[in-house]
Design an enzyme around this catalytic site. Structure first.
Site, PDB file in Angstrom:
ATOM      1  N   GLY A  13       0.838  -1.211   0.000  1.00  0.00           N
ATOM      2  CA  GLY A  13       0.000   0.000   0.000  1.00  0.00           C
ATOM      3  C   GLY A  13       0.865   1.250   0.000  1.00  0.00           C
ATOM      4  CB  SER A  15       0.036   3.602  -4.434  1.00  0.00           C
ATOM      5  OG  SER A  15      -1.088   3.109  -3.727  1.00  0.00           O
ATOM      6  NE  ARG A  16      -5.109   5.134  -2.708  1.00  0.00           N
ATOM      7  CZ  ARG A  16      -6.004   4.979  -1.734  1.00  0.00           C
ATOM      8  NH1 ARG A  16      -6.347   6.000  -0.977  1.00  0.00           N
ATOM      9  NH2 ARG A  16      -6.548   3.796  -1.503  1.00  0.00           N
ATOM     10  CB  VAL A  65      -0.525  -7.777   0.202  1.00  0.00           C
ATOM     11  CG1 VAL A  65       0.574  -7.222  -0.689  1.00  0.00           C
ATOM     12  CG2 VAL A  65      -1.306  -6.667   0.879  1.00  0.00           C
ATOM     13  CG  ASN A  91       1.077   1.400   4.813  1.00  0.00           C
ATOM     14  OD1 ASN A  91       0.823   2.135   5.766  1.00  0.00           O
ATOM     15  ND2 ASN A  91       0.597   1.641   3.597  1.00  0.00           N
ATOM     16  CB  SER A 143      -4.628   1.335  13.966  1.00  0.00           C
ATOM     17  OG  SER A 143      -5.530   2.365  14.311  1.00  0.00           O
ATOM     18  CE1 TYR A 156      -8.015  -0.133   9.897  1.00  0.00           C
ATOM     19  CE2 TYR A 156      -8.156   0.832  12.093  1.00  0.00           C
ATOM     20  CZ  TYR A 156      -7.560   0.776  10.842  1.00  0.00           C
ATOM     21  OH  TYR A 156      -6.509   1.614  10.551  1.00  0.00           O
ATOM     22  CB  ALA A 158     -10.469  -8.075  15.540  1.00  0.00           C
ATOM     23  CE  LYS A 160      -4.749  -1.381  10.695  1.00  0.00           C
ATOM     24  NZ  LYS A 160      -3.610  -1.460   9.768  1.00  0.00           N
TER      25      LYS A 160
HETATM   26  P1  NAP Z   1      -5.093   4.888   2.401  1.00  0.00           P
HETATM   27  O1  NAP Z   1      -4.749   6.311   2.145  1.00  0.00           O
HETATM   28  O2  NAP Z   1      -6.511   4.441   2.255  1.00  0.00           O
HETATM   29  O3  NAP Z   1      -4.128   3.972   1.472  1.00  0.00           O
HETATM   30  C1  NAP Z   1      -4.275   2.578   1.536  1.00  0.00           C
HETATM   31  C2  NAP Z   1      -3.190   1.937   0.704  1.00  0.00           C
HETATM   32  O4  NAP Z   1      -3.322   0.507   0.836  1.00  0.00           O
HETATM   33  C3  NAP Z   1      -3.296   2.233  -0.780  1.00  0.00           C
HETATM   34  O5  NAP Z   1      -1.993   2.292  -1.306  1.00  0.00           O
HETATM   35  C4  NAP Z   1      -4.040   1.008  -1.320  1.00  0.00           C
HETATM   36  O6  NAP Z   1      -3.775   0.769  -2.701  1.00  0.00           O
HETATM   37  C5  NAP Z   1      -3.423  -0.076  -0.470  1.00  0.00           C
HETATM   38  N1  NAP Z   1      -4.211  -1.301  -0.396  1.00  0.00           N
HETATM   39  C6  NAP Z   1      -5.473  -1.471   0.057  1.00  0.00           C
HETATM   40  N2  NAP Z   1      -5.840  -2.756  -0.047  1.00  0.00           N
HETATM   41  C7  NAP Z   1      -4.764  -3.423  -0.560  1.00  0.00           C
HETATM   42  C8  NAP Z   1      -4.513  -4.780  -0.906  1.00  0.00           C
HETATM   43  N3  NAP Z   1      -5.436  -5.732  -0.736  1.00  0.00           N
HETATM   44  N4  NAP Z   1      -3.309  -5.089  -1.432  1.00  0.00           N
HETATM   45  C9  NAP Z   1      -2.354  -4.141  -1.631  1.00  0.00           C
HETATM   46  N5  NAP Z   1      -2.543  -2.846  -1.312  1.00  0.00           N
HETATM   47  C10 NAP Z   1      -3.721  -2.492  -0.789  1.00  0.00           C
HETATM   48  O7  NAP Z   1      -4.674   4.442   3.872  1.00  0.00           O
HETATM   49  P2  NAP Z   1      -3.734   5.187   4.940  1.00  0.00           P
HETATM   50  O8  NAP Z   1      -4.580   6.098   5.737  1.00  0.00           O
HETATM   51  O9  NAP Z   1      -2.513   5.679   4.299  1.00  0.00           O
HETATM   52  O10 NAP Z   1      -3.389   3.962   5.899  1.00  0.00           O
HETATM   53  C11 NAP Z   1      -2.243   3.148   5.719  1.00  0.00           C
HETATM   54  C12 NAP Z   1      -2.165   2.155   6.858  1.00  0.00           C
HETATM   55  O11 NAP Z   1      -2.110   2.865   8.095  1.00  0.00           O
HETATM   56  C13 NAP Z   1      -3.368   1.229   6.944  1.00  0.00           C
HETATM   57  O12 NAP Z   1      -2.971  -0.050   7.364  1.00  0.00           O
HETATM   58  C14 NAP Z   1      -4.207   1.865   8.023  1.00  0.00           C
HETATM   59  O13 NAP Z   1      -5.047   0.934   8.656  1.00  0.00           O
HETATM   60  C15 NAP Z   1      -3.141   2.412   8.940  1.00  0.00           C
HETATM   61  N6  NAP Z   1      -3.584   3.499   9.790  1.00  0.00           N
HETATM   62  C16 NAP Z   1      -4.066   4.648   9.235  1.00  0.00           C
HETATM   63  C17 NAP Z   1      -4.467   5.672  10.078  1.00  0.00           C
HETATM   64  C18 NAP Z   1      -5.003   6.965   9.555  1.00  0.00           C
HETATM   65  O14 NAP Z   1      -5.445   7.766  10.382  1.00  0.00           O
HETATM   66  N7  NAP Z   1      -4.959   7.252   8.282  1.00  0.00           N
HETATM   67  C19 NAP Z   1      -4.392   5.508  11.460  1.00  0.00           C
HETATM   68  C20 NAP Z   1      -3.897   4.328  11.973  1.00  0.00           C
HETATM   69  C21 NAP Z   1      -3.484   3.335  11.124  1.00  0.00           C
HETATM   70  P3  NAP Z   1      -4.906   1.145  -3.837  1.00  0.00           P
HETATM   71  O15 NAP Z   1      -5.009   2.623  -3.833  1.00  0.00           O
HETATM   72  O16 NAP Z   1      -4.373   0.598  -5.105  1.00  0.00           O
HETATM   73  O17 NAP Z   1      -6.172   0.491  -3.379  1.00  0.00           O
END
Ligand code: NAP
Length: 247
Positions: A13, A15-16, A65, A91, A143, A156, A158, A160
């Site tokens: 993940g 990419s973003r 993944v 990630n 998280s 989510y 469970a 994390k």
């Molecule tokens: P996001 O902006 O929604 O980006 C999610 C990333 O995961 C994207 O690159 C997406 O690729 C990829 N992805 C999703 N499903 C996938 C799969 N099955 N196989 C491969 N790649 C996959 O999320 P984020 O906010 O950056 O969060 C990143 C991580 O941090 C996550 O695990 C999230 O639970 C954790 N987190 C986030 C926060 C928060 O506040 N943002 C807080 C705590 C923890 P595509 O675009 O191609 O789908």
């Protein structure tokens, strides 16, 4: 202190959002980065371009993944292209928020599959390569919700929390090898995942964060660099980057 220059990392993940920030920060330290994504090719290409524009090395690799075979292929592609693997950042993650009385089997299974089973899939595929490194690093992006729970987030939370248990157990098993295994527990970070929360709820969340703002993806990325570079004696830990929201 570990010199990161010339090392190889996979960021699932990447990419973003948080993953892209981690990928860019690793690349800025001379790491060759595999930017994994599941469906949004454009975002992955943009991140690769941003890295290359400042002299870094990266390539985009599509793989879901949550699928064991695709995870294995992703690792094989990495070895074919860069010849080794030092750092794995688990990630990739999604949310399917719904209160438990309304949750569907699909909501439950999908979140466990993408957020938790992916960690198993990637780690099992990558481990033999990482163990060849003199400073292997496995970092699981868990998280605050895995520590404190979250309304409408049993699935989510469970997943994390499961990542944290996985981290501690694998850290024990690998402690003598020089490979460390840690979790980072972000609080609320300003990415599309958090931007999708309705404004009213976002305001309520910010009011509860002691530092009174959402975190930045770059603040998580700096935690990753710390664990990779200075973390020889840090294993099995949860690095909380949450503005004081959970202590
Ligand atoms: P996001 O902006 O929604 O980006 C999610 C990333 O995961 C994207 O690159 C997406 O690729 C990829 N992805 C999703 N499903 C996938 C799969 N099955 N196989 C491969 N790649 C996959 O999320 P984020 O906010 O950056 O969060 C990143 C991580 O941090 C996550 O695990 C999230 O639970 C954790 N987190 C986030 C926060 C928060 O506040 N943002 C807080 C705590 C923890 P595509 O675009 O191609 O789908």
């Amino acid at each position: 202190m570990v010199n990161l220059n010339g090392r190889v990392a996979i960021v699932t993940g990447g990419s973003r959002g948080i993953g892209a920030a981690i990928a860019k920060e690793l690349a800025a330290h001379g790491v060759k980065v595999v930017i994994n994504y599941s469906s949004n090719r454009e975002a992955a290409d943009t991140t690769v371009k941003e890295i290359e524009q400042v002299g870094g090395k990266a390539f985009a690799a599509q793989a879901d993944v949550s699928d064991t075979v695709q995870a294995r292929v992703l690792v094989e592609e990495t070895i074919t292209k860069y010849g080794k693997l030092d750092i794995l950042i688990n990630n990739a993650g999604i949310t399917r928020d719904r209160t438990f009385r309304k949750i569907t089997d699909e909501d439950w299974n999908k979140v466990i599959q993408v957020n938790l089973n992916s960690v198993y899939n990637m780690t099992t595929a990558a481990l033999s390569h990482i163990l060849e490194s003199d400073a292997g690093r496995i970092i699981n992006i868990s998280s605050i919700i895995g520590q404190a729970g979250g309304f409408g987030q049993t699935n989510y939370s469970a997943a994390k929390a499961g990542m944290i248990g996985f981290t501690k157990s694998l850290a024990l098993e690998l402690a003598k090898t020089g490979t460390t295994v840690n979790a980072i527990c972000p609080g609320f970070i300003d990415t599309e995942m958090v931007q999708a929360i309705p404004d009213e709820i976002r305001a309520q969340i910010v009011a509860k964060i002691p530092v009174r703002r959402f975190g930045l993806p770059e603040e998580i990325a700096r935690g990753v660099i710390y664990l990779c570079q200075d973390g020889e004696y840090i294993t099995g830990q949860q690095l909380n980057i949450n503005g004081g929201l959970y202590m």
